[in-house]
Design an enzyme around this catalytic site. Structure first.
Site, PDB file in Angstrom:
ATOM      1  N   CYS A 198       0.850  -1.186   0.000  1.00  0.00           N
ATOM      2  CA  CYS A 198       0.000   0.000   0.000  1.00  0.00           C
ATOM      3  C   CYS A 198       0.885   1.234   0.000  1.00  0.00           C
ATOM      4  O   CYS A 198       1.864   1.294   0.754  1.00  0.00           O
ATOM      5  CB  CYS A 198      -0.900  -0.012   1.243  1.00  0.00           C
ATOM      6  SG  CYS A 198      -2.022   1.397   1.329  1.00  0.00           S
TER       7      CYS A 198
ATOM      8  N   HIS B 245      -9.070  -3.928  -1.823  1.00  0.00           N
ATOM      9  CA  HIS B 245      -8.060  -3.138  -1.098  1.00  0.00           C
ATOM     10  C   HIS B 245      -8.365  -1.644  -1.234  1.00  0.00           C
ATOM     11  O   HIS B 245      -8.364  -0.901  -0.239  1.00  0.00           O
ATOM     12  CB  HIS B 245      -6.661  -3.466  -1.661  1.00  0.00           C
ATOM     13  CG  HIS B 245      -5.555  -2.624  -1.106  1.00  0.00           C
ATOM     14  ND1 HIS B 245      -4.481  -3.150  -0.420  1.00  0.00           N
ATOM     15  CD2 HIS B 245      -5.337  -1.275  -1.139  1.00  0.00           C
ATOM     16  CE1 HIS B 245      -3.677  -2.170  -0.039  1.00  0.00           C
ATOM     17  NE2 HIS B 245      -4.165  -1.018  -0.468  1.00  0.00           N
ATOM     18  N   GLU B 246      -8.641  -1.210  -2.460  1.00  0.00           N
ATOM     19  CA  GLU B 246      -8.899   0.222  -2.689  1.00  0.00           C
ATOM     20  C   GLU B 246     -10.193   0.667  -2.022  1.00  0.00           C
ATOM     21  O   GLU B 246     -10.260   1.734  -1.412  1.00  0.00           O
ATOM     22  CB  GLU B 246      -8.928   0.535  -4.187  1.00  0.00           C
ATOM     23  CG  GLU B 246      -7.601   0.327  -4.900  1.00  0.00           C
ATOM     24  CD  GLU B 246      -6.428   0.999  -4.203  1.00  0.00           C
ATOM     25  OE1 GLU B 246      -6.597   2.076  -3.616  1.00  0.00           O
ATOM     26  OE2 GLU B 246      -5.332   0.421  -4.233  1.00  0.00           O
TER      27      GLU B 246
ATOM     28  N   HIS C  68     -10.101   1.530   1.624  1.00  0.00           N
ATOM     29  CA  HIS C  68      -9.626   2.871   2.001  1.00  0.00           C
ATOM     30  C   HIS C  68     -10.793   3.838   2.214  1.00  0.00           C
ATOM     31  O   HIS C  68     -10.694   4.783   3.000  1.00  0.00           O
ATOM     32  CB  HIS C  68      -8.712   3.440   0.907  1.00  0.00           C
ATOM     33  CG  HIS C  68      -7.302   2.925   0.950  1.00  0.00           C
ATOM     34  ND1 HIS C  68      -6.442   3.176   2.001  1.00  0.00           N
ATOM     35  CD2 HIS C  68      -6.585   2.185   0.068  1.00  0.00           C
ATOM     36  CE1 HIS C  68      -5.264   2.611   1.759  1.00  0.00           C
ATOM     37  NE2 HIS C  68      -5.318   1.999   0.588  1.00  0.00           N
TER      38      HIS C  68
END
Ligand code: NI
Length: 179
Positions: free
Chosen positions: A103, A145-146, A149
């Site tokens: 990341c 994963h994105e 955020h």
């Protein structure tokens, strides 16, 4: 080129729920600048995905762009430049697979994370069009994963075994698949 500073782990703004991006702003100068800045920042950092909160813009917006070929994530197939605005995710199959994630907000480290490998995502693209698309395999991991955020989550939150955290050099030496 307007590379923006990327917030690093420990910054409280990486840990807050982002707000939906106001769709009436699509195509505005502010919107175009945001997308251009995010793309420049992603390219400059050598990453494959970036969420707006990582440059301290607290909206539900991520970009993904994976060039075909070798990368620090091994040999990947191309994922053309994509802007996902106000995405909603649904897991289609809870069967997981693990990848060594990195990341841009946690530079120098990798961690082994298992995630569902079949998802459906509904989002608005940068042209204002509603898109519904399924992802499987590594792209499904990247998208999750994105999108994490946007909810103030980082991949380390999903690392089950702290022994499966590694610095880049040790990852390359002891954990990376031979290429
Ligand atoms: Ni990240």
């Amino acid at each position: 080129m307007a590379v923006q500073p990327i917030l690093k782990m420990g910054h409280p703004n990486l840990r807050i729920q982002a707000a939906d991006y106001p769709l009436d702003q699509l195509g505005s100068d502010a919107f175009n600048t945001l997308i251009a800045d995010m793309r420049d920042t992603l390219k400059d950092a050598g990453g494959i995905g970036l969420a707006a909160p990582q440059i301290d813009v607290p909206f539900n917006l991520v970009i993904i762009e994976i060039p075909e070929g070798n990368s620090r994530y091994g040999t990947l197939s191309a994922f053309g430049f994509t802007v996902l605005i106000n995405p909603r995710i649904e897991v289609l199959d809870a069967t997981t697979a693990g990848f060594w994630e990195g990341c841009l907000s946690i530079p120098g480290l990798r961690g082994y994370v298992e995630r569902p490998q079949s998802i459906n995502v509904c989002y608005t693209n940068d042209q204002g069009k509603t898109i519904e698309v399924q992802f499987s395999g590594f792209p499904a991991t990247v998208v999750q994963h994105e999108l994490d955020h946007l909810q103030g989550r980082l991949y380390i939150d999903h690392v089950k075994d702290p022994a499966l955290m590694s610095f880049e050099a040790e990852f390359e030496r002891y954990h990376a698949e031979p290429r």
